[in-house]
Write an enzyme that holds these catalytic residues in place. Sequence first.
Site, PDB file in Angstrom:
ATOM      1  N   PRO A  92      14.059   2.649 -17.653  1.00 25.83           N
ATOM      2  CA  PRO A  92      12.892   1.765 -17.531  1.00 25.83           C
ATOM      3  C   PRO A  92      12.771   1.135 -16.149  1.00 25.83           C
ATOM      4  O   PRO A  92      13.733   0.555 -15.630  1.00 25.83           O
ATOM      5  CB  PRO A  92      13.144   0.712 -18.613  1.00 25.83           C
ATOM      6  CG  PRO A  92      13.900   1.460 -19.660  1.00 25.83           C
ATOM      7  CD  PRO A  92      14.791   2.408 -18.894  1.00 25.83           C
ATOM      8  N   CYS A  93      11.578   1.258 -15.575  1.00 26.53           N
ATOM      9  CA  CYS A  93      11.379   0.833 -14.186  1.00 26.53           C
ATOM     10  C   CYS A  93      10.947  -0.619 -14.066  1.00 26.53           C
ATOM     11  O   CYS A  93      10.891  -1.159 -12.974  1.00 26.53           O
ATOM     12  CB  CYS A  93      10.337   1.730 -13.513  1.00 26.53           C
ATOM     13  SG  CYS A  93       8.675   1.618 -14.238  1.00 26.53           S
ATOM     14  N   GLN A  94      10.630  -1.278 -15.205  1.00 27.07           N
ATOM     15  CA  GLN A  94      10.092  -2.629 -15.100  1.00 27.07           C
ATOM     16  C   GLN A  94      11.060  -3.597 -14.437  1.00 27.07           C
ATOM     17  O   GLN A  94      10.660  -4.582 -13.841  1.00 27.07           O
ATOM     18  CB  GLN A  94       9.706  -3.148 -16.499  1.00 27.07           C
ATOM     19  CG  GLN A  94       8.506  -2.442 -17.107  1.00 27.07           C
ATOM     20  CD  GLN A  94       8.899  -1.172 -17.849  1.00 27.07           C
ATOM     21  OE1 GLN A  94      10.019  -0.703 -17.768  1.00 27.07           O
ATOM     22  NE2 GLN A  94       7.953  -0.625 -18.596  1.00 27.07           N
ATOM     23  N   PHE A  96      12.654  -3.169 -11.801  1.00 28.74           N
ATOM     24  CA  PHE A  96      12.535  -3.095 -10.339  1.00 28.74           C
ATOM     25  C   PHE A  96      11.105  -3.336  -9.857  1.00 28.74           C
ATOM     26  O   PHE A  96      10.875  -3.488  -8.673  1.00 28.74           O
ATOM     27  CB  PHE A  96      12.983  -1.709  -9.852  1.00 28.74           C
ATOM     28  CG  PHE A  96      14.412  -1.397 -10.181  1.00 28.74           C
ATOM     29  CD1 PHE A  96      15.444  -1.915  -9.419  1.00 28.74           C
ATOM     30  CD2 PHE A  96      14.722  -0.601 -11.271  1.00 28.74           C
ATOM     31  CE1 PHE A  96      16.768  -1.634  -9.724  1.00 28.74           C
ATOM     32  CE2 PHE A  96      16.043  -0.309 -11.582  1.00 28.74           C
ATOM     33  CZ  PHE A  96      17.068  -0.833 -10.816  1.00 28.74           C
TER      34      PHE A  96
END
Length: 383
Positions: A92-94, A96
């Site tokens: 999950p990129c949230q 960063f």
Amino acid sequence: MKLRESERDCHVNIPPFKLIDLFAGAGGLTLGFTTIGNNSFQPIWANDCNKDAVATYRRNFGSHCVLGDILEVFKDSDLRMPEADVVIGGPPCQGFSLLNKNRNSDSRKQLWKPFFEGIERANAKIFVLENVPQLFGSEEYEQIIRIAKKLGYKLACSKLCAADYGVPQVRWRGFIIGSRFADPKTVFPPKKTHYNPDQGALLGGLNGDNGYIANPKPWRTVRDAIADLPAPESTEIGEIPPLNLQFGRNPTPLSLARYQAIPQEGMNRFDLQRIAPELTPPCWIRKKSGGTDLFGRLWWDKPSVTIRTEFFKPEKGRYLHPEQHRPLTHREAARLQSFPDNFQFCGSKSEIAKQIGNAVPPLLAAKIAECVYALLLAGETPC
């Protein structure tokens, strides 16, 4: 990197390489890998914690996608995770994302750790880790590099723009490719197949010397992707593609008046404030700078902005149709992400929107897959 026919012919007897997808979502990465060559990759195991995303993955790729939090899945003593040639995934990129005001303390920034546990369990020859470009400036990135090298992987890292590879969307993503047996820098990043026509004259010739294939094409546009779709007639999910996802919303009279007040391509909230201040939310009036894409219309002859999970809400970004007084439909967003119309999504409207917005564009994934395939072929004994 595009494989020459001679290279393919020399390895015709090689069986498909086995593929595992962690944090798979709807399967945008898997779709890209399974659409290159002739069954070049065989997906054999996948995981995601969202039941609707898992249902979508299973509908399109098979029953091998395991539902559950990856941390809990890996604690299961009965787990028999198969070995694979390649492990791909986008933790999950949230954690960063610049949109996340709490990113410095977000626990999701540590989900690269179970990703590497999966790589070790699978005994993978190659891995592909995808995330937002902000990963590269983080402490976690330095940790990832150290762990990967400790495990014996040679690395190549790059930020790629999806529009440079045929996706009708300016979407930047970061990729880390690791290989145990060869230097991935020999094949990655892939050469660009499309160019920004606004900058083409500045590049001094588009060719292999500056990162392009021979005779690249101009960026694909919103018009290329969605102009053939009719205006939505329903507000519910339908049965037959592509119109099953070509549904609209029921805007309030105030929302419709705002749409109508900014009818031209490229307009945004500042134009709304200039033309119809009485229709402009006070919070937008107080916010004097930034957010130029908020409540904006797309341009017909440019790629779209990044498609996120709430593309159906114009107040979240430049998600108004170029000329119709409405936000994008789910089908339009899926096409701007380069999903084919025959890809089947499962779940509610909001869940499908999450799957679309969170996905790696399959066309971009396919270019990564070509690099990985070329690397794997180089490691095989030629016929």
